[in-house]
Design a protein around this motif. Structure first.
Motif, PDB file in Angstrom:
ATOM      1  N   GLY A 116      13.513  -3.569   3.785  1.00 14.92           N
ATOM      2  CA  GLY A 116      12.956  -2.224   3.889  1.00 14.92           C
ATOM      3  C   GLY A 116      13.239  -1.590   5.246  1.00 14.92           C
ATOM      4  O   GLY A 116      13.192  -2.256   6.280  1.00 14.92           O
ATOM      5  N   GLN A 117      13.504  -0.311   5.235  1.00 17.86           N
ATOM      6  CA  GLN A 117      13.768   0.419   6.480  1.00 17.86           C
ATOM      7  C   GLN A 117      12.459   0.661   7.220  1.00 17.86           C
ATOM      8  O   GLN A 117      11.467   1.091   6.628  1.00 17.86           O
ATOM      9  CB  GLN A 117      14.442   1.753   6.167  1.00 17.86           C
ATOM     10  N   VAL A 119      10.018   2.705   9.132  1.00 15.11           N
ATOM     11  CA  VAL A 119       9.824   4.156   9.249  1.00 15.11           C
ATOM     12  C   VAL A 119       8.661   4.530  10.169  1.00 15.11           C
ATOM     13  O   VAL A 119       8.471   5.703  10.486  1.00 15.11           O
ATOM     14  CB  VAL A 119       9.612   4.796   7.854  1.00 15.11           C
ATOM     15  N   GLN A 136      10.194   1.359   4.139  1.00 14.84           N
ATOM     16  CA  GLN A 136      10.661   2.164   3.016  1.00 14.84           C
ATOM     17  C   GLN A 136      11.680   1.343   2.246  1.00 14.84           C
ATOM     18  O   GLN A 136      12.697   0.914   2.788  1.00 14.84           O
ATOM     19  CB  GLN A 136      11.287   3.467   3.508  1.00 14.84           C
ATOM     20  N   ASP A 140      14.055   4.421  -2.093  1.00  9.31           N
ATOM     21  CA  ASP A 140      12.915   5.315  -1.882  1.00  9.31           C
ATOM     22  C   ASP A 140      13.199   6.313  -0.760  1.00  9.31           C
ATOM     23  O   ASP A 140      12.282   6.779  -0.093  1.00  9.31           O
ATOM     24  CB  ASP A 140      11.653   4.517  -1.522  1.00  9.31           C
ATOM     25  N   ALA A 141      14.466   6.643  -0.545  1.00  8.80           N
ATOM     26  CA  ALA A 141      14.834   7.486   0.594  1.00  8.80           C
ATOM     27  C   ALA A 141      14.178   8.860   0.529  1.00  8.80           C
ATOM     28  O   ALA A 141      13.872   9.463   1.548  1.00  8.80           O
ATOM     29  CB  ALA A 141      16.352   7.646   0.661  1.00  8.80           C
ATOM     30  N   ARG A 143      11.233   9.488  -0.510  1.00  8.39           N
ATOM     31  CA  ARG A 143       9.772   9.354  -0.490  1.00  8.39           C
ATOM     32  C   ARG A 143       9.226   9.769   0.868  1.00  8.39           C
ATOM     33  O   ARG A 143       9.674   9.304   1.908  1.00  8.39           O
ATOM     34  CB  ARG A 143       9.413   7.894  -0.791  1.00  8.39           C
ATOM     35  N   ASP A 144       8.243  10.666   0.875  1.00  2.69           N
ATOM     36  CA  ASP A 144       7.609  11.078   2.127  1.00  2.69           C
ATOM     37  C   ASP A 144       6.850   9.895   2.718  1.00  2.69           C
ATOM     38  O   ASP A 144       6.215   9.122   2.003  1.00  2.69           O
ATOM     39  CB  ASP A 144       6.652  12.234   1.880  1.00  2.69           C
ATOM     40  N   SER A 145       6.920   9.765   4.040  1.00  2.00           N
ATOM     41  CA  SER A 145       6.300   8.623   4.705  1.00  2.00           C
ATOM     42  C   SER A 145       5.209   9.083   5.663  1.00  2.00           C
ATOM     43  O   SER A 145       5.391  10.033   6.414  1.00  2.00           O
ATOM     44  CB  SER A 145       7.364   7.832   5.476  1.00  2.00           C
ATOM     45  N   ASP A 150       1.262   4.769   3.851  1.00  2.00           N
ATOM     46  CA  ASP A 150       2.189   3.688   3.525  1.00  2.00           C
ATOM     47  C   ASP A 150       1.464   2.358   3.449  1.00  2.00           C
ATOM     48  O   ASP A 150       1.695   1.552   2.548  1.00  2.00           O
ATOM     49  CB  ASP A 150       3.312   3.602   4.574  1.00  2.00           C
ATOM     50  N   HIS A 155       3.051  -0.739   1.617  1.00  2.00           N
ATOM     51  CA  HIS A 155       4.404  -0.657   2.168  1.00  2.00           C
ATOM     52  C   HIS A 155       4.420  -0.945   3.665  1.00  2.00           C
ATOM     53  O   HIS A 155       5.179  -0.323   4.415  1.00  2.00           O
ATOM     54  CB  HIS A 155       5.012   0.719   1.894  1.00  2.00           C
ATOM     55  N   CYS A 156       3.581  -1.887   4.122  1.00  2.00           N
ATOM     56  CA  CYS A 156       3.554  -2.229   5.544  1.00  2.00           C
ATOM     57  C   CYS A 156       3.672  -3.739   5.736  1.00  2.00           C
ATOM     58  O   CYS A 156       3.368  -4.521   4.825  1.00  2.00           O
ATOM     59  CB  CYS A 156       2.255  -1.744   6.194  1.00  2.00           C
TER      60      CYS A 156
END
Length: 417
Positions: A116-117, A119, A136, A140-141, A143-145, A150, A155-156
């Motif tokens: 995952g990137q 962010v 991310q 899911d590019a 997808r607002d972060s 998150d 997503h953490c």
């Protein structure tokens, strides 16, 4: 030939029409043969492959091979699911089928942690080099972060110190034994410009999935617990007919005795002292041990002052412990093994004990660790990891001897998931 000509002419006589000329008849026959040839493919004709631009099956993903070169930072095998049997889907990893002790949820979280990137980042107060990062997933590019959202969405992850890499082995041990109480963890090298240089200098660090619903006490001095539990209370809870914790202490009173057995077995194999014996009362600590530097060891003379730490549950599952900070002590000498971690425990989960007795613990761990490519390659593969696994295996044999000598029992585990 004459009879054939007459047969051809007779229908035309019945209709009152003139028979067609021989040349026209020959043309009609040729056209009929040509049409028949186009409708019927010649035998042994090969099937044409789909064009290169044809889309793959809806559930198919590309799997990265384990055996060729170095993968991009922290990559674990990407699952590949292909049609199998009557509507079934077969999970595939780069090295074949994913080991059965990993759930689909485990594999998805491991993939998020490994690739995952980054962010966002947040410091964790009073936890030194630990960073919480928002991730991310690939795909899911758009997808607002937002950092807090998150983390609430799962997503953490927590990036920890290089010396905490043992937490990755601990996660695999947890799954191999069927305990399923620790959080997914992978080894990864980071390159994100959002992170400090010490995180992107090529060092391998563990990243552990951040569980958004861990229950924490509101007490700032004791926020690493879901409930406040002293050593004497804990020992009273472990007695076969002992009372449960004080009324109103909901998180602790909801934890069954079997959970403490899983924790004791896990902590003994890893020699994790922080939870059940943060004061090092069960062995003679070296002067460099935190319990000595913080002068905690002196409290061993008064058991009433001893408390348990990192006793955590999730709000979504208040009857199940969550094992965190599992780095343990891979080099802890055998003559100093901390048997206090087992004190008061009179039974252990049958499935975990069966795995320890099978003699296959090392091979199962190797099969599991192979999934984490960064950890595998950084330790030199199977040969480099074997000394570490032999240590775990020797501790397992000592634990089995302890169970046998004290005539302890096993219980069927009906809540592994």
């Amino acid at each position: 030939m004459l009879s054939l000509s007459l047969q051809v002419q007779r229908p035309w006589r019945r209709t009152g029409l003139k028979p067609p000329a021989p040349a026209a008849l020959a043309v009609l026959l040729a056209l009929a043969l040509l049409a028949l040839a186009r409708l019927t493919p010649p035998p042994h004709h090969p099937l044409h492959p789909l064009p290169a631009s044809s889309p793959p099956a809806p559930w198919q993903e590309v799997a990265a091979p384990l055996s060729r070169g170095r993968a991009p930072s922290g990559r674990v095998p990407v699952l590949q699911e292909q049609p199998h049997g009557r509507g079934r889907r077969q999970r595939r990893g780069a090295a074949g089928d994913a080991p059965p002790w990993f759930s689909d949820d485990d594999l998805q979280k491991m993939q998020l942690l490994a690739s995952g990137q980054v962010v966002s980042k947040t410091r964790i107060p009073a936890h030194g080099q630990v960073l919480r990062v928002g991730l991310q997933a690939i795909g899911d590019a758009g997808r607002d972060s937002a950092p807090e959202r998150d983390c609430q969405d799962g997503h953490c992850g927590l990036i920890k110190r290089p010396r905490d890499l043992y937490e990755v082995l601990a996660f695999h041990l947890d799954r191999v034994l069927g305990l399923n109480r620790s959080l997914p963890a992978v080894a990864r090298r980071f390159t994100s410009h959002l992170l400090p240089y010490s995180y992107t200098n090529g060092s391998l660090r563990p990243i552990i999935w951040w569980a958004p619903d861990l229950q924490h006490l509101e007490d700032a001095n004791n926020d690493q617990n879901s409930c406040a539990l002293g050593w004497l209370q804990y020992q009273e809870m472990l007695r076969p007919h002992g009372p449960m914790p004080a009324d109103g202490d909901a998180p602790c009173s909801s934890i069954p005795r079997g959970e403490w057995s899983r924790l004791a077995l896990f902590d003994f194999l890893l020699q994790v002292h922080d939870r059940l014996d943060r004061y090092c009362c069960g062995f003679e600590p070296d002067p460099s041990e935190p319990c000595m530097e913080e002068m905690l060891h002196e409290k061993c003379r008064n058991p009433a002052e001893l408390v348990l730490v990192h006793i955590l549950v999730r709000r979504s599952a208040p009857s199940r412990l969550v094992f965190i900070d599992n780095a343990g002590k891979p080099q802890h000498p055998e003559e100093k093994l901390n048997f206090r971690l087992l004190q008061g425990i009179d039974s252990f989960p049958a499935s975990a004990v069966a795995t320890l007795r099978s003699g296959r613990l090392q091979s199962l761990l190797l099969e599991s660790l192979r999934v984490d490519r960064e950890l595998w390659e950084s330790h030199g593969g199977a040969e480099g990891l074997r000394p570490l696994l032999r240590t775990i295996d020797r501790r397992a044999r000592i634990l089995l001897r302890h169970i046998r000598e004290h005539n302890l029992t096993v219980f069927e585990d009906t809540s592994q998931q």
